[in-house]
Design a protein around this motif. Structure first.
Motif, PDB file in Angstrom:
ATOM      1  N   LEU A 224      65.577  16.061  54.180  1.00  0.00           N
ATOM      2  CA  LEU A 224      66.095  15.180  55.220  1.00  0.00           C
ATOM      3  C   LEU A 224      67.618  15.248  55.299  1.00  0.00           C
ATOM      4  O   LEU A 224      68.190  15.366  56.384  1.00  0.00           O
ATOM      5  CB  LEU A 224      65.643  13.743  54.936  1.00  0.00           C
ATOM      6  CG  LEU A 224      66.211  12.654  55.847  1.00  0.00           C
ATOM      7  CD1 LEU A 224      65.766  12.859  57.287  1.00  0.00           C
ATOM      8  CD2 LEU A 224      65.799  11.264  55.356  1.00  0.00           C
TER       9      LEU A 224
ATOM     10  N   TRP B 289      62.118  14.192  58.962  1.00  0.00           N
ATOM     11  CA  TRP B 289      61.412  13.191  58.159  1.00  0.00           C
ATOM     12  C   TRP B 289      60.063  13.647  57.620  1.00  0.00           C
ATOM     13  O   TRP B 289      59.460  12.963  56.801  1.00  0.00           O
ATOM     14  CB  TRP B 289      61.177  11.931  59.014  1.00  0.00           C
ATOM     15  CG  TRP B 289      62.443  11.190  59.323  1.00  0.00           C
ATOM     16  CD1 TRP B 289      63.263  11.377  60.401  1.00  0.00           C
ATOM     17  CD2 TRP B 289      63.037  10.156  58.541  1.00  0.00           C
ATOM     18  NE1 TRP B 289      64.341  10.531  60.347  1.00  0.00           N
ATOM     19  CE2 TRP B 289      64.220   9.753  59.209  1.00  0.00           C
ATOM     20  CE3 TRP B 289      62.704   9.521  57.352  1.00  0.00           C
ATOM     21  CZ2 TRP B 289      65.051   8.749  58.719  1.00  0.00           C
ATOM     22  CZ3 TRP B 289      63.527   8.522  56.869  1.00  0.00           C
ATOM     23  CH2 TRP B 289      64.689   8.146  57.543  1.00  0.00           C
ATOM     24  N   ARG B 290      59.553  14.775  58.062  1.00  0.00           N
ATOM     25  CA  ARG B 290      58.170  15.127  57.723  1.00  0.00           C
ATOM     26  C   ARG B 290      57.956  15.346  56.225  1.00  0.00           C
ATOM     27  O   ARG B 290      56.940  14.899  55.662  1.00  0.00           O
ATOM     28  CB  ARG B 290      57.758  16.384  58.492  1.00  0.00           C
ATOM     29  CG  ARG B 290      57.504  16.126  59.982  1.00  0.00           C
ATOM     30  CD  ARG B 290      57.012  17.379  60.680  1.00  0.00           C
ATOM     31  NE  ARG B 290      58.053  18.410  60.698  1.00  0.00           N
ATOM     32  CZ  ARG B 290      57.823  19.680  61.011  1.00  0.00           C
ATOM     33  NH1 ARG B 290      56.605  20.078  61.329  1.00  0.00           N
ATOM     34  NH2 ARG B 290      58.823  20.556  61.024  1.00  0.00           N
TER      35      ARG B 290
ATOM     36  N   LEU C 299      59.680  14.029  53.769  1.00  0.00           N
ATOM     37  CA  LEU C 299      59.769  12.736  53.104  1.00  0.00           C
ATOM     38  C   LEU C 299      58.475  11.946  53.284  1.00  0.00           C
ATOM     39  O   LEU C 299      57.983  11.311  52.343  1.00  0.00           O
ATOM     40  CB  LEU C 299      60.954  11.946  53.642  1.00  0.00           C
ATOM     41  CG  LEU C 299      61.170  10.550  53.049  1.00  0.00           C
ATOM     42  CD1 LEU C 299      61.379  10.616  51.543  1.00  0.00           C
ATOM     43  CD2 LEU C 299      62.352   9.847  53.730  1.00  0.00           C
ATOM     44  N   ALA C 300      57.912  11.973  54.472  1.00  0.00           N
ATOM     45  CA  ALA C 300      56.647  11.269  54.718  1.00  0.00           C
ATOM     46  C   ALA C 300      55.535  11.820  53.830  1.00  0.00           C
ATOM     47  O   ALA C 300      54.740  11.057  53.250  1.00  0.00           O
ATOM     48  CB  ALA C 300      56.263  11.394  56.188  1.00  0.00           C
TER      49      ALA C 300
END
Length: 491
Positions: free
Chosen positions: A411, A417-418, A420-421
């Motif tokens: 990030l 954000w992918r 981190l998700a």
């Protein structure tokens, strides 16, 4: 990687004006190509075996660290549990664990091939015996983490029960999710990547460290603190410190040494060029970088712990520094191959703060973990998972995980954000899975009165009550000996 050299006798014959000479030259080239391929395979096999030996040496590190961190009257007990983690883990990972973890082709939840190492070697999956040995060493590392959490108060049979379940089923399922080609969260999956990214947990901040820590948490939580750990008002009594700082330091250095197999060894192979064959840049460079990031994360965590604890307690504490060092290693384990050295320094500094903060919370909530396993492996391991999602570098990810989308990386490195998700999902699912399985086991053992020793046994020490005598064979009959007086005080 450049295509292998192909010799055509039909094309070469007119140049040599001899079909026999052309056939001979092409045959020699083919033979040399085969020898080169065999040599490359052998180099990679030796590299993986050597890495496995380094990871296995961590068991000696765990044993020394655990022995030094408990009181002398429980030394033999904790040493025996460390030996049996390795022995029990070998049998159960051989029978079930490897199949559940890496039994591909399979489904996204659990493997279903190679029980008892049937059909190994399987070169369609690039699985040979050296791969099994390497993965076995990781499984028993997770079990070693748990044993420290429940030290000094756990019945010996409970150790055997948790070690069998953890290495034979609980840990392998998590390894399948995030490391196999079929796992639902794996970055190695060929399709349907989690959030279009997959989880980057290169050497196991989550798969190994968080799994072992959560399992240990439930054992320690259900058992409760050791007798004398907290006074009647709930404050720390401060009288249950480990009996040997020397063993703690020895164990720490042995673990540091073993981590050079744990992290760099997770590449599995070393003879791989990034780009054209003959390039000076390849997987060997990434292996070296991984060793450097591992070193820097541990070193900065140790130094941060040293100075922060000096400010908090007023003196320099070597045991705290050792734990800080190991916390830095646990944190960098997931990202060691995909971050720059400067980022590894950030990882280590924050890991030290996380460890110190978790220790404060543990004392506040009267949670007793003699090895600080939950705080160290759980807290720092969780930070390591988040850290990877923030600092993973695009270039390194493309080299280490060539099948992943190039658009998904850290990030703070501009990758969105992918990742981190996906890593938040990893943390939640590991905690839930290990809580349901290992938490249930410890609860059942507790209800059956098979988990904690009696107060009398705990007071006297498990070396005497369960193992036939003290680990240190001093003559306790000579009351004028300093050791005899020490043992009397411990009892």
């Amino acid at each position: 990687m450049a295509s292998p050299l192909v010799c055509s006798a039909a094309a070469l014959s007119p140049l040599l004006n001899s079909s026999s000479a052309a056939d001979y030259i092409c045959q020699q080239i083919a033979n040399n190509s085969a020898l080169t391929s065999d040599a490359t395979t052998a180099v990679n096999a030796v590299y993986l075996l050597f890495s496995a030996y380094l990871v296995f040496s961590m068991q000696l590190g765990f044993a020394m660290l655990c022995a030094g961190s408990v009181r002398a009257k429980n030394t033999m007990n904790i040493l025996l549990t460390n030996v049996l983690d390795a022995a029990t883990g070998a049998v159960f990972f051989y029978l079930f664990g490897f199949a559940f973890a890496f039994g591909s082709p399979s489904n996204a939840l659990i493997g279903r091939r190679f029980f008892g190492l049937s059909s190994i070697p399987d070169f369609s999956q690039s699985y040979d015996y050296n791969y099994f040995l390497f993965q076995y060493c990781f499984a028993i590392a997770a079990a070693g983490i748990t044993s420290g959490s429940i030290a000094e108060r756990t019945q010996f049979g409970a150790y055997l029960a948790y070690s069998s379940l953890l290495t034979g089923f609980v840990y392998p399922v998590v390894a399948h999710w995030f490391w196999s080609n079929d796992g639902w969260g794996s970055a190695f999956a060929t399709s349907n990547l989690l959030f279009g990214s997959g989880v980057i947990d290169f050497a196991g901040s989550g798969v190994v460290h968080l799994v072992g820590a959560v399992a240990g948490f439930w054992g320690a939580f259900i058992e409760g603190p050791r007798m004398g750990r907290f006074d009647h008002s709930g404050k720390s009594a401060g009288g249950l410190k480990g009996h040997s700082t020397s063993l703690v330091v020895l164990g720490t250095f042995l673990l540091w040494f073993g981590w050079y197999g744990f992290n760099p060894g997770s590449f599995l192979i070393i003879a791989k060029a990034y780009g054209q064959s003959g390039s000076v840049y390849g997987q060997w460079s990434a292996v070296g970088r991984t060793a450097v990031t591992t070193t820097l994360a541990g070193a900065t965590a140790a130094l941060t712990t040293l100075f922060v604890k000096r400010l908090l307690v007023g003196h320099w504490n070597v045991t705290d520094v050792c734990n800080g060092l190991l916390g830095g290693f646990a944190a960098i384990t997931g990202s060691c191959a995909v971050v720059d050295p400067w980022a590894a320094c950030i990882c280590g500094v924050v890991a030290a703060v996380v460890l110190i903060s978790c220790n404060m919370l543990a004392e506040k909530f009267k949670y007793d973990d003699p090895l600080e396993a939950l705080q160290l492996h759980g807290g720092c391991g969780t930070w390591g998972i988040i850290f990877t999602a923030l600092f993973a570098k695009k270039e390194y990810l493309q080299e280490v995980y060539p099948g992943r989308p190039a658009t998904s990386y850290g990030l703070l490195m501009g990758g969105g954000w992918r990742l981190l998700a996906a890593h938040v999902v990893q943390i939640v699912t590991i905690c839930a899975w290990v809580s349901v399985t290992m938490g249930s086991l410890f609860y059942v053992l507790h209800k059956l009165k098979m988990l904690r020793v009696t107060p009398e046994e705990e007071t006297e020490g498990m070396d005497v009550t369960s193992h036939g005598g003290f680990a240190y064979n001093e003559d306790a009959g000579e009351k004028d000996k300093p050791w005899a007086s020490y043992m009397a005080a411990q009892a």
